[in-house]
Design an enzyme around this catalytic site. Structure first.
Site, PDB file in Angstrom:
ATOM      1  N   GLY A 162       0.821  -1.201   0.000  1.00 15.81           N
ATOM      2  CA  GLY A 162       0.000   0.000   0.000  1.00 15.81           C
ATOM      3  C   GLY A 162       0.858   1.255   0.000  1.00 15.81           C
ATOM      4  CB  CYS A 163       0.158   4.695  -1.150  1.00 14.43           C
ATOM      5  SG  CYS A 163      -1.458   4.963  -0.415  1.00 14.43           S
ATOM      6  CG  PHE A 164      -0.535   6.368   4.177  1.00  9.59           C
ATOM      7  CD1 PHE A 164       0.333   7.437   4.366  1.00  9.59           C
ATOM      8  CD2 PHE A 164      -1.892   6.639   4.038  1.00  9.59           C
ATOM      9  CE1 PHE A 164      -0.146   8.751   4.396  1.00  9.59           C
ATOM     10  CE2 PHE A 164      -2.375   7.951   4.067  1.00  9.59           C
ATOM     11  CZ  PHE A 164      -1.503   9.001   4.251  1.00  9.59           C
TER      12      PHE A 164
END
Lengths: 321, 321, 321, 321
Positions: free
Chosen positions: A132-134
């Site tokens: 995921g990005c975070f």
């Protein structure tokens, strides 16, 4: 000979960003772009910047390819694989969160696609769960400490651009509301916390907690995070440790000078800076949420899994300003 | 073998944007980056996005190169050439406005570097005057009409990003003032008007007027212009004429659908759309002011002058969103 | 005693902006806020900034009031009045475009609510058609010329904030798309052109044309316009003429210095500047589209129709920066 | 009779914001605006939004007034008072940080001007130290816990608009750099930490730590903060405690629904929301940095010290969108 590529869910932001990257990739050829909702429409009708770059028509038919990217809403990748058998020879890279915490699908064992720790596993894999990005931005800021058993409870705030919310029209992505505005969401409860903790707790002896408050930012691209952690090492030693950890990385840059988010926007880089006061450090990290936080990292994983140079097709001009 | 490149004024926005482009260009090698004010400083200290991309140190010494880009304040290129003799073999591309209206420097006859009309001349030239940003966006919107003798008096409004004002700190580039703000400047008096009129009046039989109001926009990159002109042709015929004019262009895209500025930001493309009501047409055009409006076009000119494919090194991923 | 006020369509942007203004107005009392779609919901649930300012619940029932504001989608005011008889004593101010070009509704003759030209008519009226936002900004820039018979064909570009598009979620108000973006819409075909031409052609002897290109801006509030017109008067005389025309205005400010949009955002002011080159002038004007362009002007009209000081309740602190 | 007011440093952002507020304040009259650097210039030349609102000329001469606001750079208020004797009868409100940690100046004992805890002390004072912007937003989020002895170590991230950096032109307030960008500054080391800790540790039995990372935001006005704290109370009980603490406040609003920064921009309100997961809470707070964070709070303090209604002149229309 070029490898053939199919993209499932090509009409969304991460799907179209893959098209932008792969259109110029020297070793791949886009074979089909699958979209149920926009079948029959040219991708460049949806994204006019792709006009003259990619003239493929979105299709609802699937054919065999060497590489398959799944860009589906979270929890739909597994269903899709159930309904659409994929050859064992095909490299599947899932950009959703179905397999990020591990798990098999038939004979496929999904490797967690964070090349900064699983480079070797990715090299031999046909099944990759793209982080995921975070989760990418925060882990890259924490892993060097975890590896040295120095990680303690973590207090993180992160801010993300509107592209993180996708292309669906929502009150919180309405320009009038979001412009010049800041707000929190999924406070202390974001789905990436488990993904991050799984990885850092594998490395760190003592299990730690992650207290994470995500914010919505008034910009389209980018993630910036600051994590506060107790740490008794000298700042100089901490930097040595971070620089060692990333010494072979072509993607993560450790900076002793102030960093800002825009220096990595529209690139696949992550940049990290550390500051210290008393016994607390703050680790800042920044990425482009759609590139190192999604489609760029997926291409990086594809490169590694195929034995290509990991930055192939990822020498992107930064937006810079 | 790669051609060697020097950049004079590499510390500014157009200079550093050239570095971003040439760092990944397959046929060139950056030999030196000249800057009087920042001599001794790494370019990546000034522009941290260049860290690990270009590690050259700015210098105040000049050596011979195959290609030389001048990125100096307007009216300083001529002085610089006076003080710094350049070999006749060197391809000089001037991004300032010293030679845009024509003029020689010694034996050097500067060609106007708008490849969409001077492709052949650029191919054989060692001296190229790179067009201005607004001049590029507006001319590309007008040239097909001028070529057919259809151009009449022009009423244009154009809006530009803050990068057009360079890196110097000014009240009109102060974030607090510029954010969410619009203002006009150099009303009916912009220095690009002469540059545009010279070219269109060369093509058009009847001399025309250009009434141009430039606006400052609250964004960093991009130019959008709308020009209103009397025109008695059917819209369909006008489109035919524009599409014919740009049929071989790899850079200008004529669109029958609504265009928006961001579809070309961070690319070297220009996109054009035409609309008609009664006997008036409005021609909209959009470019990235630092790319097709400056450094990207300079690289395009360099490619053409060297006999390379004109988009070499210019397959840039758009920011898109 | 305070006058009672009802707002039809209070859940939209112009309706809620009226609530913001009237909540602090000394001579009025909000009696009901009508909304079909949000009946039963507190207005402060929809607009949390109104919490502790206005605690009225939206209702689908109507009662008699001294003043009634119609904030309905264009072309629905007439239907609404058909279905909901309103006492002849009630002052009706319509913010839609149903009556802007004139027209009666039963015994009601709608006055065009631009106080800068119809102050006297507004004073004695019970029926006011509030002008459109672009119509206000552009007319105020043209009227002094029209009054002196100096107006010729007009070439205007105007840019508007996203609030002009209302609260409905659309692709062109999606933050990801609109941020840092510029685009044209309703080119040469905006519905306000007729409204503007009707007024200026009433004053000017010779009928003129208005060629108007509206742009979408990447900000929430504000309108900025530039109009190019042939004019043979000296700039000094033009300024004298504008200053005379607006000498009694408490709302329109004529400036000889550069203006910018943000100086009037969140106020009911309009600011105008004129520049000249050769025989062409450019007239710039700026307003807040929701205030002088809608709800602020509606309150100004209400004040005048009631014989109150026209700026009552409109001494608003500008956003300034 | 109106009280006379002088502003020292009226040419800066907080000074000019005071002018905007006091120009419409019913009980005060602006007597002089002091500025050394801009003496002789009309305030409306510097801030054109003030044209027709305030036509005072900045002066370098001082006369006696009932009320005096000091809007000087930090650490210069004390010098100024040394060089410019002020009558003991004059109410002095210092917007700098010279007296925020306590301290006398001659017979003047400065009261800390946070009305939510020092209302009574402010009522009888002639010397008020107006709190800092972050200090206000963060304290208001923490005080109810501190009063109940529930405060433990605090982990806070806060983001501020560019107006917080004042009007001086700096690289970090250059539009090109700041637009769409996020960065950290004064990490774990902001000057407001001591100011906050002094107040909360006065209330809380156990001394606590504040780990605060400030961020620069890409907007002009506003502050948003999130503080993570260990807390074993039920969320419902925490809300009861916060609502009790602020039950008489006309300025602080406690919300059980998601808050966003823009709901308080251009107002003197503070809005607070609390969320809980496990044994951790996150307290979010938002203010306008120039109003409740500076000039609005200064007017609120002025009102209280004069025995006027505390919101007099502070019924500001929010920007809302």
């Amino acid at each position: 000979m070029k490898k053939s590529v199919g993209i499932i869910g090509a009409n969304g932001y991460t799907g179209s960003e893959l098209v932008r990257l792969l259109a110029f990739h020297p070793n791949t050829e886009l074979k089909f772009l699958f979209s149920r909702s926009n079948s029959g429409v040219k991708i460049s009708e949806l994204y006019p910047d792709l006009d003259s770059i990619c003239d493929l028509v979105l299709t609802n038919e699937i054919s065999e390819t060497d590489i398959l990217f799944l860009c589906l809403p979270h929890k739909e990748s597994q269903n899709w694989l159930n309904e659409n058998p994929v050859s064992e020879e095909t490299l599947v890279i899932d950009l959703g969160n179905d397999f990020r915490l591990g798990g098999n699908f038939g004979n496929r064992n999904f490797v967690y696609g964070l090349p900064e720790i699983y480079f070797n596993e990715i090299q031999n894999s046909k099944s990759i769960a793209n982080p995921g990005c975070f989760a990418t931005a925060i882990q890259l800021a924490l892993l060097p400490l975890a590896k040295e058993n120095l990680l303690k409870d973590i207090y993180t705030t992160g801010i993300t651009g509107s592209t993180g919310a996708g292309q669906s029209l929502q009150p919180t992505t309405h320009f009038t509301w979001r412009n010049d505005n800041i707000s929190a969401y999924k406070t202390l409860n974001h789905q990436h916390v488990d993904e991050i903790l799984k990885q850092v707790n594998l490395l760190n002896d003592k299990e730690v907690e992650l207290n994470f408050v995500p914010w919505r930012g008034d910009f389209a691209r980018g993630i910036f995070t600051s994590s506060i952690i107790e740490c008794h090492l000298d700042l100089e030693k901490i930097y040595t440790l971070y620089k060692d950890f990333y010494k072979d990385s072509l993607v993560v840059k450790v900076s002793e000078k102030p960093i800002d988010m825009k220096q990595v926007v529209n690139t696949n880089f992550c940049v990290i800076q550390i500051e210290k006061q008393g016994n607390k450090i703050a680790v800042h990290s920044a990425i482009d949420n759609l590139l190192k936080g999604a489609s760029g990292q997926a291409v990086q994983n594809m490169n590694i899994a195929n034995g290509w140079e990991q930055n192939l097709g990822l020498n992107l001009k930064s937006i810079a300003f």
